[in-house]
Every structure is written in C-alpha cells, then in structure tokens.
Design a protein around this motif. Sequence first.
Motif, PDB file in Angstrom:
ATOM      1  N   HIS A  71     -22.970 -38.914  -1.511  1.00  0.00           N
ATOM      2  CA  HIS A  71     -23.012 -39.202  -0.189  1.00  0.00           C
ATOM      3  C   HIS A  71     -23.617 -41.370  -0.067  1.00  0.00           C
ATOM      4  N   GLY A  72     -23.669 -41.402   0.780  1.00  0.00           N
ATOM      5  CA  GLY A  72     -23.784 -42.736   1.273  1.00  0.00           C
ATOM      6  C   GLY A  72     -25.479 -42.576   1.829  1.00  0.00           C
ATOM      7  N   PHE A  73     -25.445 -44.384   1.957  1.00  0.00           N
ATOM      8  CA  PHE A  73     -26.546 -44.549   3.094  1.00  0.00           C
ATOM      9  C   PHE A  73     -27.017 -44.608   3.999  1.00  0.00           C
ATOM     10  N   ALA A  74     -27.789 -43.254   3.933  1.00  0.00           N
ATOM     11  CA  ALA A  74     -28.563 -42.487   5.292  1.00  0.00           C
ATOM     12  C   ALA A  74     -27.495 -40.974   5.716  1.00  0.00           C
ATOM     13  N   GLY A  75     -26.850 -40.804   3.889  1.00  0.00           N
ATOM     14  CA  GLY A  75     -25.909 -39.072   4.715  1.00  0.00           C
ATOM     15  C   GLY A  75     -26.827 -38.205   3.947  1.00  0.00           C
ATOM     16  N   ASN A  76     -26.159 -37.490   3.204  1.00  0.00           N
ATOM     17  CA  ASN A  76     -26.868 -36.145   2.757  1.00  0.00           C
ATOM     18  C   ASN A  76     -25.997 -35.603   2.004  1.00  0.00           C
ATOM     19  N   LYS A  77     -25.884 -34.792   1.618  1.00  0.00           N
ATOM     20  CA  LYS A  77     -25.425 -34.202   0.625  1.00  0.00           C
ATOM     21  C   LYS A  77     -24.196 -32.798   0.995  1.00  0.00           C
ATOM     22  N   ASP A  78     -24.002 -33.311   2.539  1.00  0.00           N
ATOM     23  CA  ASP A  78     -22.547 -32.230   3.544  1.00  0.00           C
ATOM     24  C   ASP A  78     -22.211 -33.407   3.828  1.00  0.00           C
ATOM     25  N   GLU A  79     -22.936 -34.218   4.286  1.00  0.00           N
ATOM     26  CA  GLU A  79     -21.910 -35.418   5.257  1.00  0.00           C
ATOM     27  C   GLU A  79     -20.802 -34.676   5.972  1.00  0.00           C
ATOM     28  N   ARG A  80     -21.912 -34.527   7.068  1.00  0.00           N
ATOM     29  CA  ARG A  80     -21.153 -33.951   8.362  1.00  0.00           C
ATOM     30  C   ARG A  80     -20.236 -32.904   7.950  1.00  0.00           C
ATOM     31  N   GLY A  81     -20.354 -32.139   6.937  1.00  0.00           N
ATOM     32  CA  GLY A  81     -19.643 -30.995   7.310  1.00  0.00           C
ATOM     33  C   GLY A  81     -18.205 -31.558   5.945  1.00  0.00           C
ATOM     34  N   MET A  82     -18.241 -32.939   5.867  1.00  0.00           N
ATOM     35  CA  MET A  82     -16.484 -32.836   5.127  1.00  0.00           C
ATOM     36  C   MET A  82     -17.365 -33.101   3.550  1.00  0.00           C
ATOM     37  N   PHE A  83     -18.200 -32.780   2.885  1.00  0.00           N
ATOM     38  CA  PHE A  83     -18.757 -32.948   1.511  1.00  0.00           C
ATOM     39  C   PHE A  83     -17.973 -31.594   1.805  1.00  0.00           C
ATOM     40  N   ALA A  84     -18.308 -30.984   2.406  1.00  0.00           N
ATOM     41  CA  ALA A  84     -18.597 -28.656   2.609  1.00  0.00           C
ATOM     42  C   ALA A  84     -16.939 -28.185   2.316  1.00  0.00           C
ATOM     43  N   GLU A  85     -17.056 -29.278   3.148  1.00  0.00           N
ATOM     44  CA  GLU A  85     -14.812 -29.373   2.896  1.00  0.00           C
ATOM     45  C   GLU A  85     -14.456 -29.236   2.209  1.00  0.00           C
ATOM     46  N   LEU A  86     -14.586 -30.303   1.665  1.00  0.00           N
ATOM     47  CA  LEU A  86     -14.457 -31.085   0.027  1.00  0.00           C
ATOM     48  C   LEU A  86     -14.300 -30.064  -0.846  1.00  0.00           C
ATOM     49  N   ALA A  87     -16.028 -29.403  -0.905  1.00  0.00           N
ATOM     50  CA  ALA A  87     -16.180 -28.036  -2.372  1.00  0.00           C
ATOM     51  C   ALA A  87     -15.207 -27.728  -1.786  1.00  0.00           C
ATOM     52  N   ARG A  88     -15.034 -26.786  -0.891  1.00  0.00           N
ATOM     53  CA  ARG A  88     -14.331 -25.812  -1.171  1.00  0.00           C
ATOM     54  C   ARG A  88     -12.596 -25.633  -1.517  1.00  0.00           C
ATOM     55  N   GLU A  89     -12.077 -26.828  -1.055  1.00  0.00           N
ATOM     56  CA  GLU A  89     -10.676 -27.362  -1.519  1.00  0.00           C
ATOM     57  C   GLU A  89     -10.248 -27.591  -2.721  1.00  0.00           C
ATOM     58  N   LEU A  90     -12.212 -28.197  -3.588  1.00  0.00           N
ATOM     59  CA  LEU A  90     -11.794 -28.832  -5.314  1.00  0.00           C
ATOM     60  C   LEU A  90     -12.386 -27.476  -5.344  1.00  0.00           C
ATOM     61  N   VAL A  91     -12.975 -26.266  -5.113  1.00  0.00           N
ATOM     62  CA  VAL A  91     -12.992 -25.388  -6.003  1.00  0.00           C
ATOM     63  C   VAL A  91     -11.780 -24.396  -5.677  1.00  0.00           C
ATOM     64  N   GLU A  92     -10.801 -23.847  -4.749  1.00  0.00           N
ATOM     65  CA  GLU A  92      -9.953 -23.645  -5.148  1.00  0.00           C
ATOM     66  C   GLU A  92      -8.884 -24.089  -6.271  1.00  0.00           C
ATOM     67  N   GLN A  93      -9.555 -25.047  -6.268  1.00  0.00           N
ATOM     68  CA  GLN A  93      -8.544 -25.922  -7.198  1.00  0.00           C
ATOM     69  C   GLN A  93      -9.194 -26.032  -8.910  1.00  0.00           C
ATOM     70  N   ASN A  94     -10.139 -24.862  -8.581  1.00  0.00           N
ATOM     71  CA  ASN A  94     -10.612 -24.315 -10.279  1.00  0.00           C
ATOM     72  C   ASN A  94     -11.833 -25.497 -10.992  1.00  0.00           C
ATOM     73  N   ILE A  95     -12.000 -26.203  -9.838  1.00  0.00           N
ATOM     74  CA  ILE A  95     -13.424 -27.984 -10.290  1.00  0.00           C
ATOM     75  C   ILE A  95     -14.276 -27.038  -9.803  1.00  0.00           C
ATOM     76  N   LEU A  96     -15.079 -27.857 -11.120  1.00  0.00           N
ATOM     77  CA  LEU A  96     -16.485 -27.446 -10.326  1.00  0.00           C
ATOM     78  C   LEU A  96     -17.240 -28.070  -9.479  1.00  0.00           C
TER      79      LEU A  96
END
Length: 70
Positions: free
Chosen positions: A37-62
């Motif tokens: 994440h960027g400055f003042a962010g967190n591991k979820d980035e207001r839901g964006m990273f959670a969604e991106l993680a789901r999409e990457l996992v669907e493509q068999n990416i850890l």
Amino acid sequence: MIERKLLVKNPAGETLVGLEDKPDTVKGKLPAAILVHGFAGNKDERGMFAELARELVEQNILVYRFDLSG
C-alpha cells in the motif's frame, strides 16, 4: 480461496500484520504477487487489495499483502 493471517516482527520490534491469500488447492509452485500500500493506506486499500487478491487467486497466483509500520 484460503486466507491466512501472518504476523512478522520488524527490526524495530513492531508486529506487522499481513495476509496470505491462496487457491483452495495448490499443486506445485505458484507465481506470487506482493501488494504494497501507499502512504496512510493499509493491506486492504479500502477494499481494492481484497478484490485484487481474489482476482489473482482465481488465476492461480499466491498473494501476500501486509500493513507497513508507521
């Protein structure tokens, strides 16, 4: 998708919290992505990273995402 919480101590003694997201079944080695994440962010980035993680996992990416200190 399997989500596992990770705790890591940095050199300053702070405990950093992260998440590992991986496919339900893993066969062999997987490509991996680290979401930082960027400055003042967190591991979820207001839901964006959670969604991106789901999409990457669907493509068999850890995926690793974590909170930085400070």
